[in-house]
Design an enzyme around this catalytic site. Structure first.
Site, PDB file in Angstrom:
ATOM      1  CG  HIS A   1     -10.473   1.295 -18.425  1.00  0.00           C
ATOM      2  ND1 HIS A   1     -10.491   1.793 -19.714  1.00  0.00           N
ATOM      3  CD2 HIS A   1     -10.114  -0.008 -18.527  1.00  0.00           C
ATOM      4  CE1 HIS A   1     -10.148   0.840 -20.560  1.00  0.00           C
ATOM      5  NE2 HIS A   1      -9.914  -0.264 -19.868  1.00  0.00           N
TER       6      HIS A   1
ATOM      7  CG  HIS B   1      -7.456   6.451 -16.259  1.00  0.00           C
ATOM      8  ND1 HIS B   1      -8.288   5.746 -15.414  1.00  0.00           N
ATOM      9  CD2 HIS B   1      -7.693   5.961 -17.503  1.00  0.00           C
ATOM     10  CE1 HIS B   1      -8.996   4.877 -16.114  1.00  0.00           C
ATOM     11  NE2 HIS B   1      -8.649   4.989 -17.387  1.00  0.00           N
TER      12      HIS B   1
END
Length: 388
Positions: free
Chosen positions: A192, A154
């Protein structure tokens, strides 16, 4: 960590070189209500932040003492240097992290805590991924696994996000490109969206980023990307960022269908000379941070697909980089199964300790068919292969 260092075995796709450093356990993420760090004052028992050292201790121990251990060799690593970090991240961003560490740490963004020991752990995580990639590029091994924390996918060039400070996989990809690799494929199965890695190569046609993730959308300023099918890249990179947002509850069959119908054709057409497999066991059926339903069998199948793609395109070379996975015990089992698959072992070495989780793959199949149709319409390099 010199006691872990071993002489390089012959480069082979029937063996995995694991890179690890105990210093990554020093990253302390605190406790509270789930990942918030908040103590509301009326709970007698607070839980550890999901990205805690226990999850990785179990991954470490199952690989060292589990039935897969004869197929592994262990290697130490070294911290990344600031110069190496600047191949993916900006100086201003790196300076902000160094300053936060000097001041005793702080919450960098939502649920992402940099405390004393965190910065050194982050440098070790980045350096571990770089060391593993170098080992492959130097011809010492075909398959390397960077067991790292804090996670990284991320982390964007200019900001932290989702428990991540430095993009370990992104740094390794850039190192491969700088070392002469022509095309690198990144397959990310964390629950994710791998938004940071995608952002780093969003304008490049040298890196194919494919992310299979829960359809969660944006979660705030640190994660403005949605992970939907329209985030395809820009400029020369248009069409080289492929998102596969899957419905909540997608399980083994749905993921296998997505791999077969979307990932495999795209990688075949791209024809990479290096494969990076970004793994997160938070897509398992029992993870507290995801809503997907993969079991050990599903992870094993995905690993086998990655093995086949690498054999056909990158001369068997695969860098595996650890990301999420927050069920303290089942994540370790699912990692074991994933690596069994990457080794293409004929039979499972470890049985699933948790009962079968029933799934209905009809929603996933419809979603994948819609994604395939979209790619056929808008992604130039996939138009002739999507239906194969």
């Amino acid at each position: 960590m010199s006691d872990q260092q071993q002489q390089p075995p012959p480069a082979t796709s029937s063996h995995i070189n694991v890179f690890w450093d105990d210093g990554m356990l020093d990253h302390y993420t605190g406790e509270g209500v789930f990942d918030s760090g908040i103590n509301p004052g009326f709970l007698d028992v607070l839980e550890k932040h999901p990205e805690n050292s226990d999850r990785v201790r179990n991954m470490l121990s199952i690989l060292k003492r589990g039935p897969i251990s004869p197929f592994l060799s262990w290697h130490s690593s070294r911290p990344a240097t600031v110069t190496q970090l600047l191949s993916f991240h900006t100086q201003e961003y790196i300076d902000s992290l160094i300053e936060a560490e000097k001041n005793g740490g702080k919450m960098i963004c939502g649920a992402t805590f940099l405390n004393i020991g965190s910065w050194n752990a982050a440098l070790l995580a980045a350096g571990t991924a770089l060391s593993a990639m170098k080992y492959i590029l130097d011809g010492h091994g075909k398959i390397c696994y960077a067991l790292v924390r804090p996670p990284g996918h991320h982390a964007q060039p200019t900001q932290a996000d989702g428990y991540c400070f430095l993009n370990n996989a992104g740094l390794a990809v850039q190192y491969a490109l700088d070392s002469g690799s022509k095309r690198v494929a990144v397959i990310d199965i964390d629950v994710h969206y791998g938004n940071g890695t995608a952002e780093g190569f969003y304008r490049s046609d040298k890196v194919l980023t494919v992310s299979l993730h829960m359809n969660h959308g944006s979660w705030g300023p640190s994660h403005p990307q949605t992970g939907d099918i329209n985030e395809l890249g820009e400029g020369a990179g248009f069409g080289y960022n492929l998102n596969v947002p899957l419905p909540n509850g997608t399980g083994d069959n749905g993921y296998k269908y997505a791999m077969t119908e979307v990932v495999v054709p795209a990688v075949r057409k791209f024809d990479p000379d290096m494969m990076v497999f970004v793994v997160g066991q938070d897509s398992s059926a029992f993870d507290p941070n995801g809503r997907q339903c993969l079991t050990m069998e599903g992870y094993r199948d995905i690993g086998k697909t990655i093995h086949s793609l690498a054999d056909n395109h990158s001369n068997g070379r695969i860098l595996i980089v650890q990301e999420g996975g927050y069920h303290v015990t089942y994540s370790a089992y699912c990692l074991h199964a994933t690596l069994e698959g990457v080794l293409n072992l004929p039979n499972p070495l470890l049985s699933d300790p948790i009962g079968y989780y029933p799934e209905d793959d009809s929603f996933a199949v419809k979603a994948v068919e819609s994604i395939k149709h979209h790619h056929k319409q808008v992604v130039p390099f996939l138009r002739e292969v999507v239906d194969h």
